[in-house]
Structures are given as C-alpha cells and as structure tokens.
Write an enzyme that holds these catalytic residues in place. Structure first.
Site, PDB file in Angstrom:
ATOM      1  N   THR A  26       0.847  -1.192   0.000  1.00 39.04           N
ATOM      2  CA  THR A  26       0.000   0.000   0.000  1.00 39.04           C
ATOM      3  C   THR A  26       0.885   1.245   0.000  1.00 39.04           C
ATOM      4  O   THR A  26       1.739   1.397   0.864  1.00 39.04           O
ATOM      5  CB  THR A  26      -0.913  -0.028   1.248  1.00 39.04           C
ATOM      6  OG1 THR A  26      -1.813  -1.117   1.097  1.00 39.04           O
ATOM      7  CG2 THR A  26      -1.702   1.255   1.405  1.00 39.04           C
ATOM      8  N   TYR A 180      -8.652  -7.980   6.827  1.00 37.98           N
ATOM      9  CA  TYR A 180      -9.639  -7.303   5.992  1.00 37.98           C
ATOM     10  C   TYR A 180     -10.850  -8.229   5.776  1.00 37.98           C
ATOM     11  O   TYR A 180     -10.945  -9.285   6.407  1.00 37.98           O
ATOM     12  CB  TYR A 180      -8.964  -6.807   4.705  1.00 37.98           C
ATOM     13  CG  TYR A 180      -7.870  -5.815   5.056  1.00 37.98           C
ATOM     14  CD1 TYR A 180      -8.202  -4.563   5.579  1.00 37.98           C
ATOM     15  CD2 TYR A 180      -6.524  -6.153   4.974  1.00 37.98           C
ATOM     16  CE1 TYR A 180      -7.210  -3.662   5.989  1.00 37.98           C
ATOM     17  CE2 TYR A 180      -5.523  -5.259   5.370  1.00 37.98           C
ATOM     18  CZ  TYR A 180      -5.882  -4.016   5.881  1.00 37.98           C
ATOM     19  OH  TYR A 180      -4.917  -3.134   6.296  1.00 37.98           O
TER      20      TYR A 180
HETATM   21  C1  PHB Z   1      -1.452  -1.280   5.400  1.00 34.47           C
HETATM   22  O1  PHB Z   1      -1.755  -0.279   4.744  1.00 34.47           O
HETATM   23  O2  PHB Z   1      -0.846  -1.208   6.464  1.00 34.47           O
HETATM   24  C2  PHB Z   1      -1.823  -2.596   4.877  1.00 34.47           C
HETATM   25  C3  PHB Z   1      -2.597  -2.696   3.748  1.00 34.47           C
HETATM   26  C4  PHB Z   1      -2.936  -3.940   3.262  1.00 34.47           C
HETATM   27  C5  PHB Z   1      -2.485  -5.068   3.909  1.00 34.47           C
HETATM   28  C6  PHB Z   1      -1.710  -4.969   5.007  1.00 34.47           C
HETATM   29  C7  PHB Z   1      -1.362  -3.718   5.513  1.00 34.47           C
HETATM   30  O3  PHB Z   1      -2.803  -6.266   3.473  1.00 34.47           O
END
Ligand code: PHB
Length: 360
Positions: A26, A180
């Site tokens: 990300t 998620y």
């Molecule tokens: C994050 O933005 O910290 C993040 C995003 C997606 C993921 C894990 C961490 O799967």
C-alpha cells in the site's frame, strides 16, 4: 543442483522469469477518483524485473476503501489508469497481477460513500484507529452484513476481476489476509455469525470460497491466487484454532487448481504472531504452488525454494527501496535501506527515486 530464487517457474498459466515476487504494498499515491497516474506506472515499471509483481491492495468497490489515496478497480477511469501500469510493466517483460481488496471493518465513514458505516461479518469494533484524510481516528462499530447482501459482495469481486483483466493484468490475487473483509469472515475473533457464514470452518470459509469460485469462473483458476495470513494479529485479529482453520482453508482451495497460494508467515508491521503455527504443515496441505512471504532475505528465500517449502518468495520492504532487487540479489550487492516515513502517501520521494545499481 537445487532450485533457487533465480530459476523460472510457472504459477498456473503465469510464466515467471525468476521466483522473486514483489509483495503487495500500500503506497497511497493514486490520483483523484482512485485513478492510477504516470508516476504509479513508473514505480511499477522500475520493479518489472521481479518474476511477478502483485499490485498494491486495490478496492473492488467504493465501500471497499479503508485508507486515503488508494487506487480502485471499479470505474472506467481506474481501468484506463491501470492500463498505463500494466503496459509499462509488460514493456519491460514483467508480469503483474492485481490484488483485489475489500477492507470490511478496517475503514471509517469519512472514507465511504454518504458517510456509510463500514461493513463486517459481525458488529464488532476493532481496537485501533483508522487512517483518514483527517488523520488517525478511532475505528467505529461496523454494521453486520445481512446474508442477502453477500451475493452483492461476490458480484463486486467479479466486476473487479473483469475490470482487472480489461486493464491488462496477468491475473488476480484474492486478498483474504491481514484482517480485511474475507479474513474477518475466516477468523472467529471477528466472525460471531450464527447463519451459514459463521460458526464452523466450512461456514466461515464460505464467503472466501464463493468469491474464489466466482472470480475463477471469470478469469480462469490458473490466473487466480489467494493470500492468507493465519497468525497475523494486525487489525485486532485472532482465532481460537488457527492451525486447524487454515489447514482446512488450504485443503478447501485444492479443488480449484489455483495459480498459487500466498501466505504471510507471521505478523506484519512488526507485530508478533497471534499463536504458534506450523507453516510447513499448511504448505503440505495445499497441492498447488506456494508463495512464502514475510521477512525473508536472499539466503532464507533460496533455502525455502531448495527445501520445497515455497515455489516463490514475496519481498515487500526490500522492493520499496530496491527497484532492481533481482539484480542486487544476483550479485550480492548491498541493499538500499527503506525510508519508512515515505511509505504511505506523498510523491516521487521514497517512491520512484531509489537508486538502481550503477553499471560499471
Ligand atoms: C497497510 O496499509 O498497512 C496494509 C494494507 C494492506 C495489507 C496490510 C497492511 O494487506
């Protein structure tokens, strides 16, 4: 000779020149409307010597967002923006799949259409804070999805898959990790449902399996991967029996003949593990290709491939700071150190300005 990171491999129908995979990262640098820009195409193209790039986690719908400046895959403009990315990667002979993301409860009304409440398997507020445009704000109690809404969630994954293919991706990865939405259904710390989507392993895995079935029907199972994180406590996650649950999930995925299973083998963002876990046991249950991830270096990556534990290894932070990580591993060159202050958001700095090895 034993296999190592530099051998080619085929994951489903995706042919990789080497086994060094760029993990999904990300970076919060999409343009207005969640549309990828030239700078994003440049960033990915710089990293195209990876055997495979897995895109940053990408929201499949407006309700799937949980952070600022994420690129989406549900509008025509987003498809056109991503086409610039896939064209730039393919021009360098790279391969790239899109990671399909729904954040579920890891969001905030200020990030959602009409200030909607985030959605989740159960109305349980996660401990912690959301990253919003106004800064860090406590998570809210999400709204539990009604059973009649779940086909709509599956349809959003299908729509996003069609869009990802139209944007030129070589495949898709279903994000079922890291706390998620799909992971919230899998683990019993976040899923207290009493209908067919809660309780038993079979019930908690039902939404994931429905999504995988539907996405595979559109893309072909040999272009679909799944990512799991059995003991990652990030996002306030836990499960009472992780080994048995994720062994069940790995075996339930076998009949699809997926391109790969991608596993986060620990806790991210420096978190420890939520429980002891035997990843070799999990790996043995899954009959297809396996991508191992989390804190591997070159030596441990080579060892995981030589032993048969993994078919490929995904590197995250090293790829942020080393666009030419493959070349550096090849000659044992020193690695650039990543600047964590520029991981999330901003422009070129800490994104497209890490130096390549100087060719002597
Ligand atoms: C994050 O933005 O910290 C993040 C995003 C997606 C993921 C894990 C961490 O799967």
């Amino acid at each position: 000779m034993a296999l190592d990171l530099f051998n080619s491999v085929k994951l489903g129908t995706i042919q990789l020149a080497n086994r060094i995979v760029m993990a999904p990262l990300t970076r919060n640098r999409a343009g207005e409307g969640g549309v990828p820009q030239e700078i994003n195409a440049k960033y990915y193209a710089q990293r195209a010597s990876a055997g495979l790039i897995i895109s940053e986690a990408t929201p499949i719908s407006a309700m799937a967002h949980g952070y600022p400046a994420l690129p989406g895959i549900y509008t025509e403009a987003q498809i056109a923006g991503w086409k610039k990315v896939t064209d730039a990667v393919h021009a360098q002979d790279g391969k790239i799949v899109m990671q399909l993301w729904h954040v579920g409860r890891i969001s905030h009304p200020s990030l959602l259409p009409n200030n909607a409440l985030p959605i989740a398997p159960s109305a349980l507020k996660p401990a912690g804070q959301a990253f919003t445009y106004q800064g860090l704000v406590d998570f809210v109690t999400p709204r539990a999805l009604e059973i009649g809404e779940l086909p709509g969630i599956v349809a959003d994954y299908v729509h996003a898959t069609k869009n990802a293919l139209a944007a030129g991706f070589d495949g898709v990865e279903v994000h079922a990790a890291n706390g998620y939405l799909l992971d919230q259904f899998l683990r019993d710390g976040s899923n207290k449902r009493t209908d067919q989507y809660g309780g038993t392993f079979e019930n908690r895995a039902r939404l994931l399996l429905e999504v995988v079935q539907a996405v595979a029907a559109v893309a072909g199972a040999d272009k679909v991967g799944v990512r799991l994180s059995p003991v990652n406590p990030f996002n306030d996650m836990k499960d009472s029996r992780p080994q048995a649950l994720f062994n069940f999930v790995a075996e339930a995925l076998n009949p699809f003949n997926l391109a790969y299973l991608h596993v986060v083998e620990g806790g991210i963002h420096g978190a420890g593990i939520a429980a002891p876990f035997d990843f070799d046991d999990l790996r043995g249950r899954f009959k297809g290709a396996y991508i191992a991830n989390l804190a591997y270096d070159k030596a441990r990556g080579n060892a995981a491939i030589a032993s048969g534990h993994a078919d490929a290894v995904a590197y995250g932070v090293p790829f942020i700071a080393n666009p030419d990580l493959v070349a550096r591993f090849k000659v044992d060159a020193p690695l650039n150190q990543a600047d964590s202050a520029s991981f999330y958001g901003g422009g070129e700095k800490g994104y497209t300005d890490y130096p390549f090895l100087q060719v002597k």
